[in-house]
Design a protein around this motif. Structure first.
Motif: not given
Length: 515
Positions: A39-40, A46-48, A106-109, A278-279
């Motif tokens: 997402q901009r 960031i995880w892990g 752009e990230v959308w669920i 992030a979305i």
């Protein structure tokens, strides 16, 4: 801040027993695969996982963040990024991981039940839409179906390029939404599809949220044990009947009983693994499975949205829903029979509950699709207009474009003599009746008996009347399972069904109280 982030991450990961599980290497969840979209203009989580005490460094472009693994887990936030790419994402610990061809946009669920799940290959739209779907700036991520008793920490899948082989089985509504959005914005778009046909809203909510509400506890959580017991008994009965018929060389004619849904199980299996990615926002097509409890949905749906927003920790992100499509439960009836007289409708109540969410919560939009339903099919196959209207709503709500993104929505009613005058929001360039006189308006007097009414457009208002009702007290529009209506604005967006009354409904009311 860091402490709150760890609490949020704990909602999505099953507890890791450090004494019995050792992660000698740095690992990333499936969300962070090659070809992903980040997402901009938002901090990027960031995880892990890694061995306790392991030093972790994460880099994308020129930006880098570092941390130390604790309890087998780690989490960093990278600075906001501008749209673009491709980039490499590098994670270094005792080992090094690199994810390539990463885009920022752009990230959308995209979530819900079967009408969101409905794949491109089964739509009414031309096959050319699949064949022409290749677009390197759109990436697709499908969450595998998973029911879970506890929040799941990871899933097995990866991001895919937007191309015919991937689009064919991808959510049609989600694809059309992403296609139109990418064309308008000119930046990469990532679509995270997570849906399951037949699922009610309560399975997409965290159990603790349901337990906090006395009504949800009494009507959703507490009855589950008895529902499961009943279901298991029905399956046992079916299997016994099937075995006896097969002994006589016959086949059972009725299908195996459907499963019962456990509250929170899809949140645990199909939403939790996405948090805190992030979305920009979410699109949602669901409600059919809650129509029988539409009055409960008035609060349940809004609480589900608030649940997601709280857990993702990204504020009141845009949430765009699709109002239920027209459908006649009594299949194969003639239209004249359906429209013979105004009737009560739990589907109409559910549509009202959906509309209510746009009024009680910020940044919630709705795509009305009264013109693209199928009288005889709960799964209308025209999905392109649905995606297009969601994209238009996103442009208005998420991206602040100055455009009419909704069809007319009821605002108020005044009465002058024997006429009820209806005012609307989202009129746009004006109201219009498609294909003749206005249809779908009903009016009632003090006896609360609704009759079909004459309705005419008067500027930005609609005047409703009937010779059978001299002193009107209420108007309804499109109040049916299968509404036959034709009020639009000049932008081509249909008006939402509505009622002006607060008469008792077939599914309620019930009082929602806190403990």
């Amino acid at each position: 801040m860091l402490k709150r982030n760890w609490v949020r991450l704990g909602l999505v990961a099953a507890a890791i027993a450090a004494a019995s599980i050792t992660r000698a290497e740095v690992k990333l969840p499936a969300l962070f695969s090659d070809n992903m979209v980040l997402q901009r203009d938002k901090p990027i989580a960031i995880w892990g996982w890694a061995e306790d005490g392991e030093k972790i460094a994460v880099k994308i472009g020129k930006d880098e963040a570092s941390t130390e693994a604790k309890g087998g887990k780690w989490l960093v936030y990278l600075p906001k990024q501008k749209a673009g790419g491709p980039l490499n994402l590098t994670v270094r610990g005792k080992n090094e991981l690199t994810r390539t061809n990463v885009l920022v946009g752009e990230v959308w669920i995209c979530s819900g039940q079967s009408n969101m799940e409905w794949p491109m290959r089964q739509t009414h739209e031309p096959a050319e839409n699949i064949q022409n779907s290749k677009n390197n700036k759109i990436r697709l991520f499908t969450v595998p179906k998973l029911k879970a008793n506890e929040p799941t920490e990871d899933i097995k899948t990866s991001w895919r390029f937007c191309e015919p082989s991937a689009v064919s089985n991808f959510s049609a509504v989600a694809y059309y939404f992403g296609r139109d959005l990418q064309k308008e914005l000119g930046v990469p778009v990532g679509l995270i599809h997570t849906s399951w046909g037949g699922s009610p809203a309560e399975v997409w909510m965290r159990e603790e949220v349901l337990a906090e509400n006395a009504l949800y506890k009494a009507e959703i959580l507490d009855p589950f044990a008895d529902q499961l017991k009943w279901f298991n008994a029905e399956v046992e009965k079916w299997e016994k009947e099937k075995a006896e018929l097969e002994k006589d060389g016959k086949k059972i004619t009725r299908g195996r009983p459907w499963g019962t849904w456990k509250p929170a199980e899809l949140y645990n299996g199909m939403i939790a693994p996405l948090i805190p990615y992030a979305i920009r926002g979410a699109i949602w097509y669901q409600g059919e499975s809650n129509a029988g409890k539409a009055h409960q949905y008035r609060s349940l749906f809004a609480d589900m949205i608030s649940n997601w927003r709280a857990d993702f920790g990204q504020g009141d992100f845009p949430f765009l829903l699709v109002q239920l499509a027209p459908w006649d439960k009594n299949k194969k009836r003639e239209l004249s029979e359906i429209t013979k007289e105004p009737v009560e409708s739990d589907w109409a109540e559910l549509r009202e509950a959906q509309l209510l969410a746009t009024k009680v919560l910020p940044n919630v939009g709705m795509a009305v699709i009264t013109d693209v339903g199928d009288k005889d099919d709960i799964h209308p196959v025209k999905k392109e207009p649905v995606g297009a209207r969601l994209a238009r709503a996103a442009r208005g709500i998420a991206y602040g474009e100055k455009l009419t993104y909704s069809g007319p929505v009821y605002r108020s009613m005044t009465v002058e003599g024997n006429k009820a005058i209806i005012s609307f929001d989202h009129v746009g360039r004006g109201l219009v009746a498609k294909d003749g006189d206005l249809k779908g308006f009903a009016i009632a007097g003090k006896d609360r008996k609704f009759v079909w009414a004459k309705a005419v457009i008067d500027g930005d208002r609609v005047v409703v009347s009937s010779s059978d009702v001299q002193n009107p007290v209420a108007v309804r529009f499109g109040w049916a399972d299968f509404p036959v209506v034709n009020l639009f604005n000049k932008e081509g967006l249909p008006a939402s069904p509505f009622r002006t009354d607060s008469f008792p409904m077939v599914t309620g009311p019930r009082l929602v109280t806190k403990k």
